[in-house]
Design a protein around this motif. Sequence first.
Motif, PDB file in Angstrom:
ATOM      1  N   PRO A   1      74.490  75.127  94.742  1.00 37.59           N
ATOM      2  CA  PRO A   1      74.977  75.680  93.469  1.00 37.59           C
ATOM      3  C   PRO A   1      75.172  74.618  92.388  1.00 37.59           C
ATOM      4  N   GLU A   2      75.623  73.417  92.794  1.00 36.68           N
ATOM      5  CA  GLU A   2      75.847  72.350  91.819  1.00 36.68           C
ATOM      6  C   GLU A   2      74.539  71.928  91.156  1.00 36.68           C
ATOM      7  N   PHE A   3      73.473  71.838  91.949  1.00 40.73           N
ATOM      8  CA  PHE A   3      72.168  71.449  91.401  1.00 40.73           C
ATOM      9  C   PHE A   3      71.544  72.596  90.608  1.00 40.73           C
ATOM     10  N   VAL A   4      71.744  73.822  91.096  1.00 42.28           N
ATOM     11  CA  VAL A   4      71.202  74.980  90.392  1.00 42.28           C
ATOM     12  C   VAL A   4      71.776  75.071  88.989  1.00 42.28           C
ATOM     13  N   GLN A   5      73.071  74.798  88.851  1.00 42.27           N
ATOM     14  CA  GLN A   5      73.713  74.836  87.537  1.00 42.27           C
ATOM     15  C   GLN A   5      73.071  73.822  86.589  1.00 42.27           C
ATOM     16  N   ILE A   6      72.799  72.613  87.090  1.00 45.43           N
ATOM     17  CA  ILE A   6      72.159  71.576  86.276  1.00 45.43           C
ATOM     18  C   ILE A   6      70.735  71.975  85.915  1.00 45.43           C
ATOM     19  N   LEU A   7      69.999  72.460  86.922  1.00 45.77           N
ATOM     20  CA  LEU A   7      68.584  72.794  86.716  1.00 45.77           C
ATOM     21  C   LEU A   7      68.411  74.022  85.822  1.00 45.77           C
ATOM     22  N   ASN A   8      69.365  74.952  85.866  1.00 48.10           N
ATOM     23  CA  ASN A   8      69.316  76.098  84.952  1.00 48.10           C
ATOM     24  C   ASN A   8      69.372  75.654  83.497  1.00 48.10           C
ATOM     25  N   GLU A   9      70.112  74.569  83.249  1.00 43.42           N
ATOM     26  CA  GLU A   9      70.259  74.052  81.888  1.00 43.42           C
ATOM     27  C   GLU A   9      69.058  73.209  81.463  1.00 43.42           C
ATOM     28  N   LYS A  10      68.427  72.554  82.430  1.00 38.62           N
ATOM     29  CA  LYS A  10      67.352  71.603  82.111  1.00 38.62           C
ATOM     30  C   LYS A  10      65.952  72.231  82.141  1.00 38.62           C
ATOM     31  N   ILE A  11      65.757  73.242  83.001  1.00 43.04           N
ATOM     32  CA  ILE A  11      64.417  73.798  83.223  1.00 43.04           C
ATOM     33  C   ILE A  11      64.375  75.252  82.749  1.00 43.04           C
ATOM     34  N   PRO A  12      63.476  75.585  81.830  1.00 42.43           N
ATOM     35  CA  PRO A  12      63.373  76.974  81.342  1.00 42.43           C
ATOM     36  C   PRO A  12      63.059  77.954  82.472  1.00 42.43           C
ATOM     37  N   TYR A  13      63.748  79.086  82.463  1.00 43.49           N
ATOM     38  CA  TYR A  13      63.524  80.207  83.387  1.00 43.49           C
ATOM     39  C   TYR A  13      63.867  79.875  84.847  1.00 43.49           C
ATOM     40  N   TYR A  14      64.530  78.757  85.082  1.00 40.70           N
ATOM     41  CA  TYR A  14      64.772  78.334  86.465  1.00 40.70           C
ATOM     42  C   TYR A  14      65.552  79.381  87.255  1.00 40.70           C
ATOM     43  N   GLU A  15      66.473  80.091  86.569  1.00 35.79           N
ATOM     44  CA  GLU A  15      67.290  81.073  87.281  1.00 35.79           C
ATOM     45  C   GLU A  15      66.459  82.222  87.844  1.00 35.79           C
ATOM     46  N   LEU A  16      65.237  82.404  87.308  1.00 38.50           N
ATOM     47  CA  LEU A  16      64.401  83.524  87.742  1.00 38.50           C
ATOM     48  C   LEU A  16      63.695  83.259  89.074  1.00 38.50           C
ATOM     49  N   ARG A  17      63.801  82.039  89.591  1.00 39.84           N
ATOM     50  CA  ARG A  17      63.217  81.775  90.917  1.00 39.84           C
ATOM     51  C   ARG A  17      63.989  82.506  92.007  1.00 39.84           C
ATOM     52  N   HIS A  18      65.181  82.993  91.670  1.00 36.44           N
ATOM     53  CA  HIS A  18      66.022  83.664  92.657  1.00 36.44           C
ATOM     54  C   HIS A  18      65.765  85.167  92.720  1.00 36.44           C
ATOM     55  N   ILE A  19      64.624  85.604  92.179  1.00 34.98           N
ATOM     56  CA  ILE A  19      64.284  87.029  92.289  1.00 34.98           C
ATOM     57  C   ILE A  19      63.720  87.353  93.674  1.00 34.98           C
ATOM     58  N   ILE A  20      63.435  86.319  94.482  1.00 37.13           N
ATOM     59  CA  ILE A  20      63.009  86.529  95.870  1.00 37.13           C
ATOM     60  C   ILE A  20      63.866  85.645  96.778  1.00 37.13           C
ATOM     61  N   LYS A  21      63.796  85.894  98.074  1.00 35.82           N
ATOM     62  CA  LYS A  21      64.571  85.103  99.028  1.00 35.82           C
ATOM     63  C   LYS A  21      64.024  83.682  99.125  1.00 35.82           C
ATOM     64  N   PRO A  22      64.903  82.703  99.309  1.00 41.05           N
ATOM     65  CA  PRO A  22      64.423  81.348  99.612  1.00 41.05           C
ATOM     66  C   PRO A  22      63.873  81.291 101.025  1.00 41.05           C
ATOM     67  N   GLY A  23      63.274  80.149 101.385  1.00 44.18           N
ATOM     68  CA  GLY A  23      62.666  80.041 102.713  1.00 44.18           C
ATOM     69  C   GLY A  23      62.859  78.675 103.336  1.00 44.18           C
ATOM     70  N   ILE A  24      62.632  78.602 104.643  1.00 39.65           N
ATOM     71  CA  ILE A  24      62.691  77.313 105.348  1.00 39.65           C
ATOM     72  C   ILE A  24      61.542  76.425 104.883  1.00 39.65           C
ATOM     73  N   THR A  25      60.348  77.001 104.822  1.00 38.18           N
ATOM     74  CA  THR A  25      59.198  76.296 104.255  1.00 38.18           C
ATOM     75  C   THR A  25      58.668  77.131 103.097  1.00 38.18           C
ATOM     76  N   GLY A  26      57.756  76.559 102.333  1.00 35.40           N
ATOM     77  CA  GLY A  26      57.263  77.293 101.169  1.00 35.40           C
ATOM     78  C   GLY A  26      56.112  76.571 100.499  1.00 35.40           C
ATOM     79  N   TRP A  27      55.540  77.209  99.475  1.00 34.84           N
ATOM     80  CA  TRP A  27      54.403  76.651  98.762  1.00 34.84           C
ATOM     81  C   TRP A  27      54.761  75.314  98.115  1.00 34.84           C
ATOM     82  N   ALA A  28      55.945  75.227  97.524  1.00 34.93           N
ATOM     83  CA  ALA A  28      56.375  73.975  96.891  1.00 34.93           C
ATOM     84  C   ALA A  28      56.634  72.899  97.940  1.00 34.93           C
ATOM     85  N   GLN A  29      57.227  73.304  99.076  1.00 35.56           N
ATOM     86  CA  GLN A  29      57.561  72.326 100.108  1.00 35.56           C
ATOM     87  C   GLN A  29      56.313  71.661 100.693  1.00 35.56           C
TER      88      GLN A  29
END
Length: 407
Positions: free
Chosen positions: A333-361
Motif C-alpha cells: 500500500p505504501e508503494f501503491v500510494q506513491i506510484l498512484n501519484e507518479k504514474i498515470p492510471y496506475y490505480e487501474l491496474r487493480h481492476i484484475i487480481k494480482p498474481g504470483i507470476t505475470g507478464w511483467a514479472q
Amino acid sequence: MKRAILILGDIFCFYFSLFFGLFLRHFKVDFNLFYSHLFPFSVLLFFFLLIFYIFDLYQFFPQKEFLSKAFLPFLICFFISLFLFYFFYPIFKISPKTNLFLFFSIFISLLFFWRKIFYFIFSKAFLKKVFFAGNNKEIQQLKFFLQENPALGFQICEIDENPEIIVFDKKSFPWKDYLKKDVLLFTLDEFYEKIFKRIPVNLISEEWFLKVKKKNLEDKLKRIFDFVLSLVLIILFFPFWILIPLLIFFEDGRPIFYLQDRVGKDNKVFKLIKFRSMRKDAEEKGPQWAKLKDERVTKVGKILRKLHLDEIPQLFNVLKGEISLVGPRAERPEFVQILNEKIPYYELRHIIKPGITGWAQINFGYARSVEDSLTKFEYDLYYIKNRSLFLDFKIILKTLGIWFKQF
C-alpha cells in the motif's frame, strides 16, 4: 508466418537427423528401422518444441546469440531423452545409445546452420517498409530496436519510398489521406504494443480502458484452474514445507513466515504470506525498495529469492482467492500510494487480481524504482488488455524457463 516456417524447419532438421543418424550407424537405408524409431522420437520432438518455446528459441533475436541461448535447452532435452528411453523402454521397445549420440550431434549442427540460413534470408529479404511519422522517444526506441533486430522483417524508410506500413501519432498525421491506399496504418501505441508487447502509458488516455473487455466466463474458468493447480502444487512442494522452515530457523530463528499487506483487486488490502528471506530488523526504518544486492537478505534468503522458493506460501493466497497464479504483481500500500501519484492510471491496474507470476514479472523482473515500476506497469497494461487462459499458460511456461535459468 515466419515463426511457423522456423518451427517447420526445426521439425525437418529433427527427423532428418534421426534418418541420417541411423544411416551412419548401419551404413544402409533401412525404412523399417526408421519407422521403429519414429513414434518414440516423435514423443521426444514434442518435448523439444516445448523446451525451445519455454527458452525463447522461437523469438527473433540476433543469430550470434543462438548458441548461448540454446545450450541449456539442449542440455535439458538431452536428459529428457535419457529419461524417456530408460523408463519407457517397455513402450518404445528401443534403448538407443550410439543412435542417440549420433542424432544429437547431427541435430545440433543442422539446427545451427538452419537458423543461420533462416536469419540471413529474413534479415535481407521479405522486409516490409515502414515509415514513422514523427520523432518522439517511443519512435526512436522502435527504430533502434528494428535496426538491431532485422529478422523481425522491417525496413525503415521515408514517406516517398512507398512504405507498406505507416506508424503515426493520431494528433499530428493526416492518416485519413492514406485510407484508400495499399498501406497498413498503425497508431503509435498499436505498433509499439505489437513490437514490445507492452503499452506506453503516455500514448493512451482514460478512454483506452473502456476498450478493455470484461471476461467473466474466462475469469470463472481461471478461478477453477487457480484453485486446482495451487492445491496440486501445495502437495507436490511438500518437501519444501519441511526443509525451508528448518533452514530459516537454524540461520535466523523465528518467524518462519512473513505476512505483509498488499493491494489486491478493487484496491482491497490483504495479507500476503511468504517464507521470510530478510533479517528480522529489515524494515525498522519503514518500507524500502528492493535493491540489487540487498544487505538485509539472509544467506538462506538469497537462495530462496534466486529460486523464487520464498513465494511458495502464496499458493495459500491463491486458494483463498486473494490472488491468482498469473496477474500483475501485488504491491505494498505504501508503494501503491506513491506510484498512484507518479504514474498515470496506475490505480487501474487493480481492476484484475494480482498474481504470483505475470507478464511483467517474466519480461522485466523486480522493480527497484518508480521508473522500473512504470515499465512494469506498461507490461501489466498489455496483460490486462490481452489476458486469456492461453496467455496465462504461456506465462507459466516462461516462468519455468526463468526458474531453470537460475541454476
